[in-house]
Write a protein that holds these residues in place. Structure first.
Motif, PDB file in Angstrom:
ATOM      1  N   CYS A 193      -4.957   3.137  -1.141  1.00 37.40           N
ATOM      2  CA  CYS A 193      -5.381   2.793   0.222  1.00 37.40           C
ATOM      3  C   CYS A 193      -6.126   1.460   0.269  1.00 37.40           C
ATOM      4  CB  CYS A 193      -6.264   3.904   0.752  1.00 37.40           C
ATOM      5  SG  CYS A 193      -6.837   3.599   2.406  1.00 37.40           S
ATOM      6  N   VAL A 194      -5.700   0.595   1.198  1.00 37.71           N
ATOM      7  CA  VAL A 194      -6.336  -0.711   1.370  1.00 37.71           C
ATOM      8  C   VAL A 194      -7.541  -0.579   2.300  1.00 37.71           C
ATOM      9  CG1 VAL A 194      -5.929  -3.083   2.180  1.00 37.71           C
ATOM     10  CG2 VAL A 194      -4.114  -1.852   1.016  1.00 37.71           C
ATOM     11  N   GLY A 195      -7.591   0.487   3.055  1.00 38.66           N
ATOM     12  CA  GLY A 195      -8.752   0.737   3.901  1.00 38.66           C
ATOM     13  C   GLY A 195      -8.512   0.491   5.379  1.00 38.66           C
ATOM     14  N   CYS A 196      -7.243   0.297   5.759  1.00 37.02           N
ATOM     15  CA  CYS A 196      -6.981   0.106   7.193  1.00 37.02           C
ATOM     16  C   CYS A 196      -5.763   0.946   7.581  1.00 37.02           C
ATOM     17  CB  CYS A 196      -6.766  -1.365   7.521  1.00 37.02           C
ATOM     18  SG  CYS A 196      -5.659  -2.172   6.376  1.00 37.02           S
ATOM     19  N   CYS A 197      -5.916   2.256   7.381  1.00 38.99           N
ATOM     20  CA  CYS A 197      -4.791   3.183   7.543  1.00 38.99           C
ATOM     21  C   CYS A 197      -4.181   3.153   8.948  1.00 38.99           C
ATOM     22  CB  CYS A 197      -5.219   4.603   7.215  1.00 38.99           C
ATOM     23  SG  CYS A 197      -6.056   4.736   5.639  1.00 38.99           S
ATOM     24  N   CYS A 244       0.842  -1.198   0.000  1.00 42.34           N
ATOM     25  CA  CYS A 244       0.000   0.000   0.000  1.00 42.34           C
ATOM     26  C   CYS A 244       0.874   1.243   0.000  1.00 42.34           C
ATOM     27  CB  CYS A 244      -0.925   0.015   1.213  1.00 42.34           C
ATOM     28  SG  CYS A 244      -1.988   1.471   1.183  1.00 42.34           S
ATOM     29  N   ALA A 293      -1.685   7.438   3.943  1.00 42.93           N
ATOM     30  CA  ALA A 293      -1.217   7.084   5.287  1.00 42.93           C
ATOM     31  C   ALA A 293       0.023   6.193   5.215  1.00 42.93           C
ATOM     32  CB  ALA A 293      -2.326   6.394   6.064  1.00 42.93           C
ATOM     33  N   CYS A 294      -0.041   5.181   4.377  1.00 37.38           N
ATOM     34  CA  CYS A 294       1.080   4.247   4.271  1.00 37.38           C
ATOM     35  C   CYS A 294       2.318   4.927   3.689  1.00 37.38           C
ATOM     36  CB  CYS A 294       0.690   3.042   3.424  1.00 37.38           C
ATOM     37  SG  CYS A 294      -0.542   2.021   4.246  1.00 37.38           S
ATOM     38  N   GLY A 297      -0.862   4.241  -0.312  1.00 33.64           N
ATOM     39  CA  GLY A 297      -1.870   5.275  -0.091  1.00 33.64           C
ATOM     40  C   GLY A 297      -1.284   6.356   0.805  1.00 33.64           C
TER      41      GLY A 297
HETATM   42  S1  FES Z   1      -3.122   4.304   3.077  1.00 27.71           S
HETATM   43 FE1  FES Z   1      -2.521   2.268   3.261  1.00 27.71          FE
HETATM   44  S2  FES Z   1      -4.245   1.408   4.180  1.00 27.71           S
HETATM   45 FE2  FES Z   1      -4.886   3.449   3.907  1.00 27.71          FE
END
Ligand code: FES
Ligand code: FES
Lengths: 223, 175
Positions: free
Chosen positions: B128-132, B87, B91-92, B89
């Motif tokens: 994003c995988v949905g578990c930031c 991920c 956050a990641c 995204g």
């Molecule tokens: S940014 Fe990686 S899970 Fe949301």
């Protein structure tokens, strides 16, 4: 066609109505850096962002390759603003270009060398982080070699091959920093539909596409 | 980069594609829907499929290659047995997802979008995988690994390796 006159860098120049400013300037000895413009191309690509000029009455600099001349136009090709824009565009191009002039078949005929001289920018400019592609030289085509590390993505070859010759062997592929001029499956060897018109190599402003006879030994590739 | 396919495979692919192309008219704007249909059928886009599509739409194979490689949703190699999705995204990314990506690349010796020679692992980046809260996150197959670090990459690889050995053993025993 009507003859009209305009002023470039304080000098009076005459040209034909409907002409494109870049070609008028070049023809009259005013050098404006450019790599992507092609006379044959009705709709300019305007992708290299090198050909900026200032025109009186315009709020900001414009690209000369997209500008049709008008009677009485007053053009400046070397103002500080223009050169600032040109230098930035040029140094961005250099940041992905494998500079190795000594071993390059285009040495002394390269548009980048000409631009560097014109803008007084060093070819090994350190202003932007270097992002080399580090891809191998493709020597599989019988006529020419292709070095993606030298390609400046000006799109001349792509347009000539696809839109003018209606062949479509060379194309842009991938995206962002990975974007490349390439062929089906990334190998020149599989180019069944190439008609060997030679237009792409003739149009290349740098050492990316070179006829094999122009090619010098490059011991230092990827060095 | 697309993988050349052998002739038996090629014929199979050709048949499938001819079938699939029947649902489309031969116009340029169908290129992307066709590519999507190919990917749904095969899990990836075989080189042969691009050629067939080119002939069908009367567009040069090179141009189709250019369009297809532009989009992240298309892949040109069969996915690995364990598909590793790193991920990147927001956050990641902030929590160092790129370091995790680098580690996978280094360990598997492949690039993003690549597959290892033994087809065990495939590597790709996802949004994003949905578990930031668990960032940085990596999904291997269906399993989500949170709070990733380079050493966990090692752990996951080891686990897969052990599972494979186990599998081979039971396989051998039943034979
Ligand atoms: S940014 Fe990686 S899970 Fe949301
Ligand atoms: S020549 Fe005008 S933008 Fe490239």
């Amino acid at each position: 066609m009507k003859a009209i006159s305009l002023i470039i860098d304080n000098q009076k120049v005459s040209a034909q109505e409907g002409d494109i400013l870049l070609w008028v300037a070049l023809k009259n000895g005013f050098y404006i850096p450019n790599v992507c413009a092609l006379k044959e191309r009705a709709v300019p690509f305007a992708g290299c962002r090198l050909c900026f000029v200032e025109i009186e009455g315009y709020p900001e600099p414009v690209t000369a390759c997209t500008e049709t001349i008008r009677e009485g136009m007053v053009v400046k090709t070397k103002t500080a603003t223009v050169q600032k824009l040109q230098r930035a565009a040029f140094e961005l191009i250099l940041s992905t270009h494998h500079v190795n002039c000594g071993h390059c078949g285009k040495n002394k005929k390269c548009e980048l060398q000409k631009i560097a001289l014109h803008l007084k920018v060093r070819l090994r400019s350190k202003r932007f982080r270097l992002i080399p592609k580090n891809l191998p030289l493709d020597e599989s085509h019988p006529l020419f070699t292709y070095d993606p590390d030298k390609c400046v993505l000006c799109g001349r070859c792509v347009w000539l091959c696809r839109e003018q010759q209606k062949v479509g062997t060379l194309n842009f592929a991938y995206r962002g920093f990975e974007m490349l001029v390439t062929t089906f499956g990334d190998s020149l060897a599989g180019v069944a539909n190439c008609t060997q018109c030679r237009k792409c190599v003739d149009a290349c402003p740098v050492g990316a596409l070179l006829f094999k006879e122009e090619q010098l030994i490059r011991e230092e590739h990827n060095a | 980069m697309t993988e050349p396919t052998n002739t038996i495979e090629e014929e199979k692919i050709q048949k499938e594609i001819h079938k699939l192309l029947q649902d489309f008219s031969s116009t340029r704007e169908n290129l992307i829907p066709i590519l999507q249909a190919i990917q749904t059928t095969f899990g990836f886009i075989p080189q042969e499929a691009l050629r067939e599509t080119a002939a069908f739409l009367k567009i040069s194979p090179g141009e189709i290659f250019g369009v297809a490689t532009f989009y992240n949703q298309f892949r040109f190699t069969p996915p690995g047995k364990h598909q590793v999705k790193v991920c990147l995204g927001t956050a990641c990314h902030i929590r160092g997802g790129d370091i995790i990506m680098e580690e996978w690349k280094r360990r598997l010796q492949i690039k993003e979008g690549g597959v290892t020679e033994d087809h065990e692992f495939g590597l790709e980046r996802v949004g994003c995988v949905g578990c930031c809260v668990l960032a940085p996150v990596v999904q291997v197959g269906d399993i989500v690994h949170g709070k990733m670090s380079p050493s966990v990459v090692n752990g996951i690889l080891l686990q897969c390796e052990l599972a494979k050995r186990e599998e081979d053993k039971t396989h051998n025993e039943t034979e």
